[in-house]
Design a protein around this motif. Structure first.
Motif, PDB file in Angstrom:
ATOM      1  N   GLY A  37      40.161  35.640 -60.495  1.00 20.25           N
ATOM      2  CA  GLY A  37      41.107  35.874 -59.320  1.00 20.25           C
ATOM      3  C   GLY A  37      40.294  35.658 -58.092  1.00 20.25           C
ATOM      4  O   GLY A  37      40.813  35.194 -57.202  1.00 20.25           O
ATOM      5  N   LEU A  38      39.137  36.313 -57.877  1.00 21.65           N
ATOM      6  CA  LEU A  38      38.339  36.429 -56.802  1.00 21.65           C
ATOM      7  C   LEU A  38      37.661  34.836 -56.663  1.00 21.65           C
ATOM      8  O   LEU A  38      37.822  34.258 -55.462  1.00 21.65           O
ATOM      9  CB  LEU A  38      37.054  37.251 -57.039  1.00 21.65           C
ATOM     10  N   LEU A  39      37.242  34.401 -57.690  1.00 19.98           N
ATOM     11  CA  LEU A  39      36.902  32.886 -57.819  1.00 19.98           C
ATOM     12  C   LEU A  39      37.977  31.985 -57.096  1.00 19.98           C
ATOM     13  O   LEU A  39      37.858  30.953 -56.208  1.00 19.98           O
ATOM     14  CB  LEU A  39      36.400  32.410 -59.083  1.00 19.98           C
ATOM     15  N   HIS A  40      39.491  31.903 -57.518  1.00 19.98           N
ATOM     16  CA  HIS A  40      40.445  31.378 -57.223  1.00 19.98           C
ATOM     17  C   HIS A  40      40.401  31.263 -55.591  1.00 19.98           C
ATOM     18  O   HIS A  40      40.773  30.352 -54.972  1.00 19.98           O
ATOM     19  CB  HIS A  40      41.691  31.566 -57.846  1.00 19.98           C
ATOM     20  N   ARG A  41      40.488  32.563 -55.197  1.00 19.71           N
ATOM     21  CA  ARG A  41      40.532  33.003 -53.719  1.00 19.71           C
ATOM     22  C   ARG A  41      39.688  32.425 -53.020  1.00 19.71           C
ATOM     23  O   ARG A  41      39.762  31.940 -51.779  1.00 19.71           O
ATOM     24  CB  ARG A  41      40.695  34.444 -53.388  1.00 19.71           C
ATOM     25  N   LEU A  42      38.406  32.371 -53.310  1.00 19.15           N
ATOM     26  CA  LEU A  42      37.266  31.846 -52.683  1.00 19.15           C
ATOM     27  C   LEU A  42      37.291  30.359 -52.492  1.00 19.15           C
ATOM     28  O   LEU A  42      36.480  29.911 -51.801  1.00 19.15           O
ATOM     29  CB  LEU A  42      35.802  32.400 -53.249  1.00 19.15           C
ATOM     30  N   SER A  43      37.921  29.794 -53.258  1.00 14.61           N
ATOM     31  CA  SER A  43      37.950  28.341 -53.239  1.00 14.61           C
ATOM     32  C   SER A  43      39.066  27.743 -52.352  1.00 14.61           C
ATOM     33  O   SER A  43      39.223  26.415 -52.054  1.00 14.61           O
ATOM     34  CB  SER A  43      38.343  27.771 -54.949  1.00 14.61           C
ATOM     35  N   SER A  44      40.054  28.744 -51.862  1.00 15.93           N
ATOM     36  CA  SER A  44      40.760  28.129 -50.977  1.00 15.93           C
ATOM     37  C   SER A  44      40.315  28.021 -49.535  1.00 15.93           C
ATOM     38  O   SER A  44      39.411  28.500 -49.023  1.00 15.93           O
ATOM     39  CB  SER A  44      42.253  29.423 -50.807  1.00 15.93           C
ATOM     40  N   ALA A  78      31.642  29.366 -56.525  1.00 17.43           N
ATOM     41  CA  ALA A  78      32.651  28.795 -55.515  1.00 17.43           C
ATOM     42  C   ALA A  78      32.065  28.005 -54.760  1.00 17.43           C
ATOM     43  O   ALA A  78      32.733  27.315 -53.888  1.00 17.43           O
ATOM     44  CB  ALA A  78      33.408  29.969 -54.778  1.00 17.43           C
ATOM     45  N   GLY A  79      30.690  27.530 -54.764  1.00 21.46           N
ATOM     46  CA  GLY A  79      29.858  26.697 -53.986  1.00 21.46           C
ATOM     47  C   GLY A  79      29.536  27.315 -52.502  1.00 21.46           C
ATOM     48  O   GLY A  79      29.432  26.491 -51.694  1.00 21.46           O
ATOM     49  N   LEU A  80      29.524  28.693 -52.426  1.00 17.43           N
ATOM     50  CA  LEU A  80      29.615  29.225 -51.069  1.00 17.43           C
ATOM     51  C   LEU A  80      28.115  29.942 -50.908  1.00 17.43           C
ATOM     52  O   LEU A  80      27.463  30.466 -52.066  1.00 17.43           O
ATOM     53  CB  LEU A  80      30.611  30.382 -50.822  1.00 17.43           C
ATOM     54  N   SER A  81      27.752  30.067 -49.696  1.00 16.32           N
ATOM     55  CA  SER A  81      26.422  30.690 -49.571  1.00 16.32           C
ATOM     56  C   SER A  81      26.655  32.242 -49.101  1.00 16.32           C
ATOM     57  O   SER A  81      27.266  32.296 -48.130  1.00 16.32           O
ATOM     58  CB  SER A  81      25.467  29.888 -48.420  1.00 16.32           C
ATOM     59  N   LEU A  82      25.922  33.110 -49.735  1.00  9.32           N
ATOM     60  CA  LEU A  82      25.706  34.283 -49.245  1.00  9.32           C
ATOM     61  C   LEU A  82      25.044  34.365 -47.790  1.00  9.32           C
ATOM     62  O   LEU A  82      24.192  33.589 -47.514  1.00  9.32           O
ATOM     63  CB  LEU A  82      25.168  35.282 -50.278  1.00  9.32           C
ATOM     64  N   SER A  83      25.703  35.300 -46.866  1.00  6.68           N
ATOM     65  CA  SER A  83      25.167  35.538 -45.656  1.00  6.68           C
ATOM     66  C   SER A  83      25.465  34.482 -44.503  1.00  6.68           C
ATOM     67  O   SER A  83      25.544  34.813 -43.442  1.00  6.68           O
ATOM     68  CB  SER A  83      23.510  35.693 -45.691  1.00  6.68           C
ATOM     69  N   THR A  84      25.814  33.142 -45.238  1.00  6.56           N
ATOM     70  CA  THR A  84      26.311  32.339 -44.169  1.00  6.56           C
ATOM     71  C   THR A  84      27.804  31.791 -44.378  1.00  6.56           C
ATOM     72  O   THR A  84      28.456  32.042 -43.281  1.00  6.56           O
ATOM     73  CB  THR A  84      25.351  30.832 -44.413  1.00  6.56           C
ATOM     74  N   THR A 138      38.100  43.341 -59.215  1.00 12.06           N
ATOM     75  CA  THR A 138      37.391  42.524 -60.522  1.00 12.06           C
ATOM     76  C   THR A 138      37.422  43.351 -61.839  1.00 12.06           C
ATOM     77  O   THR A 138      36.824  42.875 -62.699  1.00 12.06           O
ATOM     78  CB  THR A 138      36.300  41.677 -60.284  1.00 12.06           C
ATOM     79  N   TYR A 139      37.527  44.564 -61.734  1.00 15.58           N
ATOM     80  CA  TYR A 139      37.329  45.563 -62.931  1.00 15.58           C
ATOM     81  C   TYR A 139      38.330  46.808 -62.992  1.00 15.58           C
ATOM     82  O   TYR A 139      38.759  47.302 -61.726  1.00 15.58           O
ATOM     83  CB  TYR A 139      35.813  46.053 -62.602  1.00 15.58           C
ATOM     84  N   THR A 140      38.519  47.250 -63.924  1.00 16.50           N
ATOM     85  CA  THR A 140      39.306  48.381 -64.125  1.00 16.50           C
ATOM     86  C   THR A 140      39.086  49.220 -65.312  1.00 16.50           C
ATOM     87  O   THR A 140      38.164  48.639 -66.139  1.00 16.50           O
ATOM     88  CB  THR A 140      40.956  48.207 -64.252  1.00 16.50           C
ATOM     89  N   SER A 141      39.171  50.681 -65.450  1.00 20.87           N
ATOM     90  CA  SER A 141      38.677  51.354 -66.572  1.00 20.87           C
ATOM     91  C   SER A 141      38.846  50.483 -67.514  1.00 20.87           C
ATOM     92  O   SER A 141      40.156  50.137 -67.971  1.00 20.87           O
ATOM     93  CB  SER A 141      39.360  52.654 -66.361  1.00 20.87           C
ATOM     94  N   GLY A 142      37.910  50.636 -68.719  1.00 28.36           N
ATOM     95  CA  GLY A 142      38.394  50.508 -70.261  1.00 28.36           C
ATOM     96  C   GLY A 142      38.090  48.813 -70.368  1.00 28.36           C
ATOM     97  O   GLY A 142      37.948  48.320 -71.311  1.00 28.36           O
ATOM     98  N   MET A 143      37.771  48.033 -69.193  1.00 27.37           N
ATOM     99  CA  MET A 143      37.124  46.787 -69.389  1.00 27.37           C
ATOM    100  C   MET A 143      35.789  46.699 -69.703  1.00 27.37           C
ATOM    101  O   MET A 143      35.052  47.559 -69.302  1.00 27.37           O
ATOM    102  CB  MET A 143      37.414  46.044 -67.918  1.00 27.37           C
ATOM    103  N   GLN A 144      35.376  45.571 -70.719  1.00 25.16           N
ATOM    104  CA  GLN A 144      34.023  45.540 -70.998  1.00 25.16           C
ATOM    105  C   GLN A 144      33.213  45.054 -70.109  1.00 25.16           C
ATOM    106  O   GLN A 144      31.964  45.107 -69.880  1.00 25.16           O
ATOM    107  CB  GLN A 144      33.910  44.685 -72.208  1.00 25.16           C
TER     108      GLN A 144
END
Length: 404
Positions: free
Chosen positions: A254-261, A286-292, A242-248
Motif C-alpha cells: 500500500g505504501l509503495l502504491h501511494r508513493l507511485s502517485s 518506488a524510484g525515489l531518493s531519500l532526503s531529496t 505497514t505492520y500490525t500485531s501478528g504479522m510475520q
C-alpha cells in the motif's frame, strides 16, 4: 452491615469463611485500599461470630497481605500484597535486543540495592501471565513487565498483582492497575513531525505499526496535533501503516502504491524505528531518493547505519532514565506496599540527522552508558530545545507524576 440469618451465621462463622468474605469484598472494591474495615463488634454482629473468631479472621487477612492493623484505630484494607520472601525481581519481556540492554541496566541498578533480576523470556516459550504466576508462587519480591500480549487474561493478571508488586514498562499491561514508567509519546511524535515541517515537507504521511497499544495512539495524536498546528491537512490516503500485531513481516504494498502517485507525500513519520528499513526499501523501490524526494523522521534511533544517515530526525527515548525510574518505583513500592499506583514519565531527546538543513547549535554527545540502546548520534536536550508549540501542549503531561 446487615445481620445474617441464623443458618447463614452457622455456615459462615468459621474464621476462614470470614477471611475469604472480607478478601472478596476488598477485591471487588467494596472496601477500597486504604479504607478501614468494619470494627470487630460490627463483624461479630454481621457474621454472628464470636470476638475470638473475628480476631482470628482479621489476623489471617493481615497475614495474607489483604489488610494491615493500625494500632488503636482499626484494620485497613490493602491490595493483597505482602513483603516478598526473596530478593528476586522478575523481568517479563520478549527476547529483543533493546530489551536485553534494558535488562542489563535494571540488573545493575537492582544489584546496587541488594536485589537480583531474573528474566522470563517470551512469548513462544513463556506466556506472560504464566511467568507472573510463577514469580508470585516462588515468592519473588516484585516484577517488571514489558507487556507483549495484546489481550492478556485479566483475571490471571489481577491474581498475580494481588501477590507481588508489578511495574509496567513503556506501556500498560491490558487494564491492570499497576505502576507505569513510560514516555510522553504524544510529544515525541509531535516533535518528529515538526522536524519534517521545518525540513520543508508539505504533504506528510504516517506509517509504521498500527496496534492496540495506547502509546501508538498517543503517537498518532502527536502527529495530528503537529499537522494542525502548522496548518497542514492530514489526508486519509496518507495513513500508510505497514505492520500490525501478528504479522510475520511488514507489508509495504500500500505504501509503495501511494508513493507511485503524482501527489505522493514528501515526508513520512515512521511511528517505530524498527520499521524504518522496510519503509526506506519501499521508497527506493518506488524510484525515489531519500532526503531529496522524500524525508523520514521516526521515534527511536536504534537504526542500521545506512538508514540512520537518511532520516531528518529521530526521537531518542532515554531508556537509562526509564530504568532508574522503574527501580525507584519498585523500591518505593517495596517500602510502601499499599500506596496507590503511580505513572512516571522518562525524558526523550531530539536527534538530528545529517539531511537537516539547519541543525541546532547546542548538540550533546549521548551518555556512553546507554550504548546499545541508542544510536551513536548527537542529541538535543528535550526540555530546553523543544518548540514552544509542542512545549505548551505537552508540559503538563511530561512533567507529571500522577496516580491512576
Amino acid at each position: 452491615m446487615p445481620r445474617e440469618s441464623g443458618s447463614d451465621r452457622i455456615a459462615r462463622n468459621g474464621f476462614r469463611n470470614i477471611t475469604a468474605s472480607l478478601r472478596d469484598r476488598i477485591e471487588a472494591g467494596e472496601f477500597i485500599a486504604g479504607a478501614y474495615l468494619p470494627t470487630e463488634r460490627e463483624l461479630q454482629a454481621g457474621f454472628g461470630a464470636s470476638r475470638a473468631t473475628v480476631r482470628k479472621a482479621l489476623a489471617a487477612l493481615i497475614d495474607s497481605g489483604w489488610a494491615f492493623n493500625v494500632p488503636k484505630k482499626g484494620v485497613v484494607a490493602t491490595r493483597g500484597l505482602k513483603p516478598g520472601l526473596s530478593k528476586n525481581i522478575a523481568f517479563v519481556h520478549i527476547d529483543d535486543f533493546s530489551l536485553t540492554s534494558l535488562n542489563e541496566l535494571l540488573a545493575r541498578l537492582l544489584e546496587e540495592k541488594g536485589l537480583n533480576l531474573v528474566h522470563f523470556w517470551g512469548p513462544t516459550n513463556q506466556p506472560m501471565e504464566d511467568a507472573l504466576r510463577r514469580a508470585a508462587e516462588e515468592n519473588f519480591a516484585g516484577a517488571f513487565v514489558w507487556s507483549y500480549k495484546g489481550f492478556p487474561d485479566g483475571d490471571l493478571l489481577r491474581m498475580a498483582a494481588g501477590q507481588l508488586p508489578i511495574i509496567a514498562l513503556d506501556h500498560r499491561i491490558g487494564d491492570l492497575e499497576a505502576d507505569l514508567v513510560t514516555f510522553d509519546h504524544e510529544a515525541a511524535a509531535y516533535e518528529a513531525t515538526e522536524m519534517l515541517v521545518q525540513a520543508g515537507c508539505k504533504v506528510i504521511g504516517i506509517t509504521g505499526m498500527l496496534d492496540m497499544l495506547e502509546i501508538t495512539h498517543h503517537r498518532i495524536c502527536g502527529y495530528m496535533r503537529a499537522m494542525f498546528d502548522y496548518g497542514l491537512q492530514p489526508l486519509t490516503n496518507d495513513f500508510l501503516f505497514t505492520y500490525t500485531s501478528g504479522m510475520q513481516e511488514p507489508d509495504t504494498s500500500g505504501l509503495l502504491h501511494r508513493l507511485s502517485s503524482s501527489d505522493r507525500p514528501d515526508g513520512l513519520l515512521v511511528l517505530q524505528d524498527i520499521l524504518v528499513p522496510a519503509t526506506a526499501k519501499a521508497i527506493q523501490s518506488a524510484g525515489l531518493s531519500l532526503s531529496t524526494d522524500l524525508k523520514l523522521s521516526t521515534i527511536g534511533v536504534v537504526l542500521q547505519p545506512e538508514v540512520r544517515e537518511s532520516i531528518v530526525a529521530g526521537i531518542e527515548l532515554d531508556w537509562q532514565s526509564l530504568a532508574h525510574q522503574a527501580v525507584g518505583l519498585l523500591t518505593e513500592r517495596l517500602e510502601y506496599l499499599h500506596r496507590p499506583p503511580k505513572v512516571c514519565y522518562a525524558p526523550h531527546g531530539l536527534t538530528v540527522g545529517p539531511v537537516c538543513d539547519s541543525a541546532p547549535e547546542n548538540l550533546q554527545t549521548p551518555d556512553p552508558s546507554t550504548e546499545g540502546l541508542v544510536a551513536g548520534v548527537e542529541s538535543i536536550n528535550h526540555k530546553s530545545n523543544m518548540s514552544c508549540a509542542a512545549s505548551e501542549r505537552t508540559q503538563r503531561s511530561r512533567s507529571r507524576e500522577t496516580s491512576l
